[in-house]
Design an enzyme around this catalytic site. Structure first.
Site, short mmCIF file in Angstrom:
data_model
loop_
_atom_site.label_atom_id
_atom_site.label_comp_id
_atom_site.label_asym_id
_atom_site.label_seq_id
_atom_site.Cartn_x
_atom_site.Cartn_y
_atom_site.Cartn_z
CG ASP A 22 -0.46 -0.04 2.56
OD1 ASP A 22 0.72 -0.43 2.73
OD2 ASP A 22 -1.19 0.31 3.51
CG ASP A 153 -4.22 -1.13 8.32
OD1 ASP A 153 -4.21 -1.93 7.37
OD2 ASP A 153 -3.31 -1.06 9.16
CE1 TYR A 202 3.84 -1.50 7.66
CE2 TYR A 202 4.80 0.68 7.47
CZ TYR A 202 3.82 -0.23 7.14
OH TYR A 202 2.82 0.14 6.26
#
Ligand code: GLA
Length: 343
Positions: A22, A153, A202
């Protein structure tokens, strides 16, 4: 004491395919789920209007957030940072009381934090479109945690459609709901280990993908044959995951449209291998869980879902399979966040 006048509900989300793409403008296939965060809200009438009081059924300490919100770093209890960051992004100046109840497991990869952010924004009176709501909550997540998460999300939570998986193009934020074929169920099963190390790992993965883009250009336009131009083996592996994952999402859209769940399941299995070996965001407990799930008759495919490093696996299952043999939560694709004015 005045009565509650508003109830907001924000679902969680589970991602079926399109992991760690994303933030690179790729397409993803999440769905909002039938578990989520509810806040009953009472607006202040007692003259104390510059504090937001929140209580949660899954946290022992309440959050008392002084308005206007400045820096959220170090704020206690830790969960209050998510709510405070949202109130800071909204420049909220009017206090309220909120009673939070959640049916989502916290820290399990089903986006409990994004669900809380969206619910708090609606409780505080956010009044705009779903994409702006998602962007505001994404900024709040960055502010609260320092983790440079993508938009998936928050957008899945604000924009869910009952019965549909969402094809979200994270480059232009367009959303196409795709009907989940009849007879298919989705399960999320926890591996027993809460997500760990997710923040720094991340950010590292994002940086590595950006390093790949510096050599071969935007990964959403790249091909697997471009990988040979990348000399660093780690950067090459990260890019191979991203490019192959974007191809898997395109193939999965075809599989949904033709109702070919066997093919969709294979793509999920391939995704897990890619996340494990090329992107290195799995852990042994998730690998073992995914292996177990794949051996259950009637399971089409399984893989870790979300950022990785713990939390849940997602499995696509024939609906005739008993929920007990798969375990975890049987999830249905649900509508996005909602505001209900109470009588
Ligand atoms: C987390 C982030 C999302 C996305 C996934 C991995 O859930 O919040 O933006 O990057 O990880 O696909």
């Amino acid at each position: 004491m005045a009565a509650f006048t508003r109830r907001v509900f924000a679902p969680g989300r589970v991602n079926l395919l399109g992991e760690h793409v994303d933030y690179l403008g790729g397409s993803v296939l999440p769905m909002a789920v039938n578990l989520g965060t509810t806040i009953d809200v009472r607006y202040r009438t007692d003259g104390v209007s510059d504090v937001v009081h929140l209580r949660s059924d899954v946290e022992s300490d309440p959050a008392n957030i002084q308005l206007p919100v400045g820096n959220t770093a170090g704020m206690l209890p830790p969960w209050s940072r998510y709510a405070a960051a949202v109130l800071g992004e909204l420049n909220t100046t009017a206090g309220f009381d909120g009673e939070i109840t959640t049916t989502l497991p916290v820290g399990a990869g089903l986006s409990s934090s994004a669900s809380l952010e969206v619910a708090v924004a609606l409780a505080a009176g956010f009044d705009g479109d779903r994409s702006d709501l998602a962007k505001l909550c994404q900024r709040a997540e960055h502010r609260a945690t320092g983790v440079p998460c993508g938009i998936m999300d928050q957008l899945a939570i604000t924009s869910g459609v009952a019965g549909s998986v969402l094809l979200i193009d994270c480059n232009d934020l367009s959303i196409k709901p795709l009907d989940l074929p009849d007879g298919v169920a989705v399960h999320a099963v926890h591996c027993g280990v809460d997500r760990r190390l997710v923040g720094s790992e991340y950010a590292d993965r994002r940086r590595e993908c950006e390093a790949a883009e510096a050599t071969i250009g935007p990964l959403r336009e790249a091909r697997l044959s471009d990988l040979s131009q990348i000399s660093d083996p780690t950067i090459r592996s990260r890019a191979r995951h991203v490019i192959s994952e974007m191809e898997r999402v395109r193939a999965a859209v075809g599989a949904i449209e033709t109702g070919d769940m066997t093919r969709f399941g294979q793509l999920m299995n391939e995704c897990h291998v890619s996340l494990r070996d090329d992107f290195e965001v799995s852990i042994p407990e998730l690998d073992q869980l995914v292996d177990r799930l794949r051996r259950v008759p009637g399971v089409y495919g399984a893989r870790l879902t979300g950022a990785g490093f713990g939390g849940c696996a997602v499995a696509l299952v024939d609906q005739s399979v008993s929920p007990e043999s798969v375990g975890g939560w049987r999830l249905s694709p649900s509508a996005g966040a909602q505001v209900i004015d109470l009588p």
